[in-house]
Design a protein around this motif. Structure first.
Motif, PDB file in Angstrom:
ATOM      1  N   ARG A   1      38.761  49.120 -29.587  1.00 20.83           N
ATOM      2  CA  ARG A   1      39.360  50.441 -29.739  1.00 20.83           C
ATOM      3  C   ARG A   1      38.365  51.474 -29.241  1.00 20.83           C
ATOM      4  O   ARG A   1      37.161  51.342 -29.450  1.00 20.83           O
ATOM      5  CB  ARG A   1      39.728  50.708 -31.195  1.00 20.83           C
ATOM      6  N   ILE A   2      38.880  52.492 -28.573  1.00 27.29           N
ATOM      7  CA  ILE A   2      38.004  53.488 -27.960  1.00 27.29           C
ATOM      8  C   ILE A   2      38.364  54.885 -28.456  1.00 27.29           C
ATOM      9  O   ILE A   2      39.538  55.270 -28.468  1.00 27.29           O
ATOM     10  CB  ILE A   2      38.095  53.434 -26.426  1.00 27.29           C
ATOM     11  N   ALA A   3      37.340  55.616 -28.869  1.00 31.21           N
ATOM     12  CA  ALA A   3      37.510  57.016 -29.241  1.00 31.21           C
ATOM     13  C   ALA A   3      36.805  57.874 -28.210  1.00 31.21           C
ATOM     14  O   ALA A   3      35.648  57.620 -27.854  1.00 31.21           O
ATOM     15  CB  ALA A   3      36.934  57.280 -30.628  1.00 31.21           C
ATOM     16  N   VAL A   4      37.512  58.877 -27.708  1.00 34.99           N
ATOM     17  CA  VAL A   4      36.927  59.857 -26.793  1.00 34.99           C
ATOM     18  C   VAL A   4      36.647  61.114 -27.610  1.00 34.99           C
ATOM     19  O   VAL A   4      37.562  61.700 -28.196  1.00 34.99           O
ATOM     20  CB  VAL A   4      37.871  60.171 -25.622  1.00 34.99           C
ATOM     21  N   VAL A   5      35.381  61.515 -27.669  1.00 35.07           N
ATOM     22  CA  VAL A   5      34.971  62.668 -28.478  1.00 35.07           C
ATOM     23  C   VAL A   5      34.402  63.737 -27.547  1.00 35.07           C
ATOM     24  O   VAL A   5      33.450  63.481 -26.807  1.00 35.07           O
ATOM     25  CB  VAL A   5      33.917  62.264 -29.527  1.00 35.07           C
ATOM     26  N   ILE A   6      34.979  64.930 -27.603  1.00 32.73           N
ATOM     27  CA  ILE A   6      34.545  66.045 -26.758  1.00 32.73           C
ATOM     28  C   ILE A   6      34.105  67.199 -27.654  1.00 32.73           C
ATOM     29  O   ILE A   6      34.775  67.528 -28.637  1.00 32.73           O
ATOM     30  CB  ILE A   6      35.682  66.497 -25.822  1.00 32.73           C
ATOM     31  N   GLY A   7      32.972  67.800 -27.318  1.00 31.99           N
ATOM     32  CA  GLY A   7      32.475  68.924 -28.108  1.00 31.99           C
ATOM     33  C   GLY A   7      31.351  69.642 -27.394  1.00 31.99           C
ATOM     34  O   GLY A   7      31.019  69.328 -26.235  1.00 31.99           O
TER      35      GLY A   7
ATOM     36  N   LYS B   1      27.757  70.686 -26.179  1.00 32.79           N
ATOM     37  CA  LYS B   1      26.723  69.755 -25.723  1.00 32.79           C
ATOM     38  C   LYS B   1      25.698  69.416 -26.795  1.00 32.79           C
ATOM     39  O   LYS B   1      25.364  68.251 -27.014  1.00 32.79           O
ATOM     40  CB  LYS B   1      26.034  70.326 -24.482  1.00 32.79           C
ATOM     41  N   LEU B   2      25.180  70.437 -27.477  1.00 27.98           N
ATOM     42  CA  LEU B   2      24.128  70.194 -28.473  1.00 27.98           C
ATOM     43  C   LEU B   2      24.667  69.361 -29.628  1.00 27.98           C
ATOM     44  O   LEU B   2      24.006  68.412 -30.083  1.00 27.98           O
ATOM     45  CB  LEU B   2      23.579  71.526 -28.986  1.00 27.98           C
ATOM     46  N   GLU B   3      25.872  69.701 -30.122  1.00 27.14           N
ATOM     47  CA  GLU B   3      26.472  68.964 -31.243  1.00 27.14           C
ATOM     48  C   GLU B   3      26.760  67.511 -30.846  1.00 27.14           C
ATOM     49  O   GLU B   3      26.531  66.582 -31.633  1.00 27.14           O
ATOM     50  CB  GLU B   3      27.761  69.660 -31.692  1.00 27.14           C
ATOM     51  N   ILE B   4      27.281  67.315 -29.638  1.00 26.84           N
ATOM     52  CA  ILE B   4      27.573  65.956 -29.168  1.00 26.84           C
ATOM     53  C   ILE B   4      26.283  65.150 -29.027  1.00 26.84           C
ATOM     54  O   ILE B   4      26.228  63.959 -29.373  1.00 26.84           O
ATOM     55  CB  ILE B   4      28.342  66.001 -27.826  1.00 26.84           C
TER      56      ILE B   4
ATOM     57  N   THR C   1      28.226  62.439 -21.507  1.00 34.30           N
ATOM     58  CA  THR C   1      28.371  62.835 -20.119  1.00 34.30           C
ATOM     59  C   THR C   1      28.890  64.264 -20.085  1.00 34.30           C
ATOM     60  O   THR C   1      29.757  64.643 -20.869  1.00 34.30           O
ATOM     61  CB  THR C   1      29.356  61.915 -19.381  1.00 34.30           C
ATOM     62  N   SER C   2      28.359  65.039 -19.154  1.00 32.95           N
ATOM     63  CA  SER C   2      28.702  66.455 -19.075  1.00 32.95           C
ATOM     64  C   SER C   2      30.092  66.651 -18.484  1.00 32.95           C
ATOM     65  O   SER C   2      30.450  66.016 -17.487  1.00 32.95           O
ATOM     66  CB  SER C   2      27.665  67.194 -18.231  1.00 32.95           C
ATOM     67  N   ILE C   3      30.880  67.510 -19.122  1.00 29.96           N
ATOM     68  CA  ILE C   3      32.192  67.880 -18.606  1.00 29.96           C
ATOM     69  C   ILE C   3      32.103  69.190 -17.842  1.00 29.96           C
ATOM     70  O   ILE C   3      32.629  69.351 -16.750  1.00 29.96           O
ATOM     71  CB  ILE C   3      33.214  68.014 -19.757  1.00 29.96           C
TER      72      ILE C   3
ATOM     73  N   LYS D   1      31.009  64.725 -23.336  1.00 28.16           N
ATOM     74  CA  LYS D   1      31.969  63.733 -23.817  1.00 28.16           C
ATOM     75  C   LYS D   1      31.245  62.451 -24.197  1.00 28.16           C
ATOM     76  O   LYS D   1      30.300  62.033 -23.536  1.00 28.16           O
ATOM     77  CB  LYS D   1      33.004  63.445 -22.722  1.00 28.16           C
ATOM     78  N   LEU D   2      31.719  61.846 -25.284  1.00 29.93           N
ATOM     79  CA  LEU D   2      31.241  60.538 -25.720  1.00 29.93           C
ATOM     80  C   LEU D   2      32.393  59.544 -25.689  1.00 29.93           C
ATOM     81  O   LEU D   2      33.528  59.887 -26.042  1.00 29.93           O
ATOM     82  CB  LEU D   2      30.720  60.597 -27.154  1.00 29.93           C
ATOM     83  N   LEU D   3      32.083  58.310 -25.291  1.00 32.28           N
ATOM     84  CA  LEU D   3      33.022  57.194 -25.462  1.00 32.28           C
ATOM     85  C   LEU D   3      32.443  56.270 -26.518  1.00 32.28           C
ATOM     86  O   LEU D   3      31.312  55.786 -26.375  1.00 32.28           O
ATOM     87  CB  LEU D   3      33.215  56.425 -24.159  1.00 32.28           C
TER      88      LEU D   3
END
Length: 634
Positions: free
Chosen positions: A555-561, A563-566, A585-587, A593-595
């Motif tokens: 199962r994969i979660a994509v988390v976007i937030g 930069k510092l918090e991520i 990875t920078s958006i 973004k984190l996978l």
């Protein structure tokens, strides 16, 4: 299976006015409140006025006070007492017919919430359309009280065999992954299937989009009349709510729905059919991002479920491999001739032959004219001064930048000065132009994007279409171009979607037609089509997915937030948990973004962890992460 939803129980602090008499019997209602902030989501106890006692049943929406605001809630229980007897507020009024949401639907929504996380009210709002009071004059009835004449389908029996036909006709629960036979229009096969299956009880058909819904509604209405209804966001607000009430309280025999209809209440021993689960339209775009396939798999255990498609997702293939679903592949005698790119046979020859017999379908991968071109002389890429690549969207052949939209009326190569473009990524308009040159005076029609053809005019035509834009017709010849491009796109589901697209095109070919494939014979997709088996090569695909730690084994979660918090969250995850973390990875300049990958056994743990993180962010007033579980693509 996910554990039942555990919602935090609190009591509202503000003293209620005491000018209303409270119900003598079960005076307390446990209300799931749609709170303004996610971290306060929970079940709160409210007093039930005597005047609302009879109607305030489980599954009824109510308007309640919460803090200094008025909001909506869903009654999930009635009881004699509360843990905190003082300072309880009273339900202001009811906001739906009594028992609008059954207990089984509430449990279903909780199970979906437990799988995908996020707020339960996000799912409730997807499942239940907005109220329109004037539509609430209806009569309750039961599907079992309606008598249909017994229906027999000799053609379906011939295609599926007597044993499977008997299973379709009897009340035994079935769990099938059904592959449509080649040379038979899927809507004709499935319509016959539903006519037979609906003799037992209700059938819910979930389709990807409005075009499919319209097609099946037209077919099934001829037999079921008023006992078939449609549900979907394409309907007007009034009609959508009216049909939802009919589905909830009148138990219509056949319900055709788009994605949100996956939560529809059904009687025991009913059947759910999911059409083309691999279609991206089955994935909810809003948080928490559930999908039709998983929602239907979480339904009541008495419900039969059928996944019907020309080619199934690898998630369904895995369920077949482990024996949870039974694979049903049906063959049909067909004289379709398959020719491929290494048969010394051109696509133009197939088109010419087809035009002598009827209409010809040509499938291409992209819209536009020339989506990527090089300099003819030096073969360098044509770039804009902003760094974006140039494309030629349409005639006249004027290049423009796909990023900043700057137009280059007098384009010249910045390396050698030549002004001749060499197209390496043709769009549909360029393909139409080339076929028009090869076949002068032939009618050429284009179906793509917002200009889709549903039906064809009289005569023989060459129809050039992008995937999903094909007219609802059968063709004397089918040409599948751009094979290398669609099978090698940089996306998780490139090969799955390409195979699905080509098998779907194959279903539009007449029994004696010729089909041209723009790939060599040794390609796995060509071998699958030559065998008439969309499952060919699936076992190897599943092995490769498992090795790569990808769905359906992870199962994969994509988390976007921010930069510092991520970055902080990523470090904590890597140091404290056994999840596979890719990124950040920078958006853009502000976000990353984190996978996060979790084994199927760890899935619930990851859902709970991310829910806790968003609640902490809410309490502390921070920007909340954007989280999506199991997205269609990465």
């Amino acid at each position: 299976m996910a554990a039942p939803l555990k919602l935090k129980r609190q009591s509202s602090p503000k003293v209620v006015r005491q000018d209303l008499s409270v119900a003598q019997e079960l005076p307390i209602a446990a209300v799931l409140v749609d709170t303004p902030v996610s971290h306060l989501e929970g079940v709160y106890d409210y007093l039930v006025p005597e005047s609302l006692h009879a109607s305030a049943t489980i599954g009824t929406k109510a308007i309640v006070e919460f803090g200094n605001t008025t909001t909506e809630g869903l009654i999930v229980a009635r009881k004699k007492s509360s843990d905190k007897q003082k300072n309880m507020k009273t339900i202001t009024r009811l906001n739906s017919p009594s028992g609008l949401v059954s207990l089984s639907v509430i449990k279903h929504i909780e199970a979906v919430r437990d799988r995908f996380g996020g707020g339960i009210w996000n799912i409730i709002k997807s499942a239940i359309p907005a109220r329109v009071i004037k539509e609430e004059s209806f009569q309750r009835s039961s599907a079992s009280s309606i008598n249909f004449p017994e229906y027999d389908s000799p053609r379906l029996r011939e295609l599926v065999g007597r044993a499977d036909y008997d299973q379709i006709r009897n009340s035994k629960k079935i769990k099938w992954a059904l592959s449509f036979p080649i040379g038979i229009k899927p809507e004709l096969f499935l319509t016959e299937f539903i006519k037979v299956r609906a003799q037992i009880n209700q059938v819910l058909l979930i389709v990807p989009d409005e075009k499919d819904l319209t097609n099946y509604l037209a077919q099934l209405s001829k037999y079921f009349g008023d006992e078939v209804i449609e549900l979907g966001s394409h309907l007007s607000k009034n009609l959508r709510y009216r049909n939802y009430l009919k589905a909830a309280f009148q138990s219509k025999r056949v319900i055709i729905a788009s994605r949100s209809g996956a939560f529809t209440e059904l009687e025991s021993n009913s059947t759910v059919i999911v059409l083309s689960d691999l279609d991206e339209s089955h994935y909810e775009q809003h948080a928490p991002g559930w999908n039709t396939r998983d929602v239907c798999l979480l339904r009541d255990s008495s419900t039969s479920i059928v996944f019907a498609s020309v080619s199934h997702s690898l998630e369904i293939a895995r369920l077949v491999e482990i024996g949870w679903l039974e694979s049903k592949i049906y063959e049909n005698k067909s004289a379709i001739k398959i020719v491929s790119a290494n048969d010394n046979h051109s696509s133009i020859l197939t088109i010419k032959k087809g035009l002598d017999q009827g209409n010809v379908l040509v499938s291409v991968s992209e819209k536009g004219y020339a989506n990527l071109f090089l300099c003819t002389k030096c073969r360098n890429t044509a770039n804009c001064e902003c760094g974006g690549k140039l494309q030629i969207a349409a005639q006249p052949r004027i290049p423009s930048c796909y990023l900043c939209q700057k137009i280059y009326k007098n384009w010249q190569c910045i390396y050698c000065g030549d002004s001749r473009p060499f197209v390496i990524a043709r769009g549909i308009d360029r393909t139409a132009e080339e076929i028009g040159r090869a076949l002068p005076k032939k009618s050429i029609l284009v179906s793509s994007g917002n200009k889709q053809l549903r039906n064809l005019p009289k005569g023989n035509h060459v129809v050039i279409a992008t995937a999903g834009s094909e007219p609802n017709e059968t063709f004397a010849a089918v040409v599948m171009l751009d094979g290398e491009k669609i099978f090698n796109r940089p996306s998780l589901r490139a090969e799955e979607m390409a195979k699905f697209s080509w098998f779907n095109l194959l279903s539009k070919a007449k029994p004696s037609s010729e089909v041209f494939l723009s790939l060599p014979n040794h390609h796995p997709a060509v071998q699958a089509i030559l065998r008439g088996q969309s499952r060919h090569g699936v076992s190897e695909d599943l092995i490769n997915r498992e090795k790569a730690k990808l769905p359906p084994f992870y199962r994969i979660a994509v988390v976007i937030g921010e930069k510092l918090e991520i970055s902080k969250f990523s470090e904590n995850l890597k140091n404290s948990y056994s999840f596979e973390v890719t990124g950040p990875t920078s958006i853009n300049g502000m976000q990353s973004k984190l996978l996060i990958r979790a084994t199927l056994q760890q899935g619930s743990m990851l859902v709970d962890l991310l829910d806790d993180i968003t609640k902490i962010q809410g309490v502390k007033g921070r920007k909340i992460f954007n989280i999506r579980f199991d997205p269609f693509d990465l």
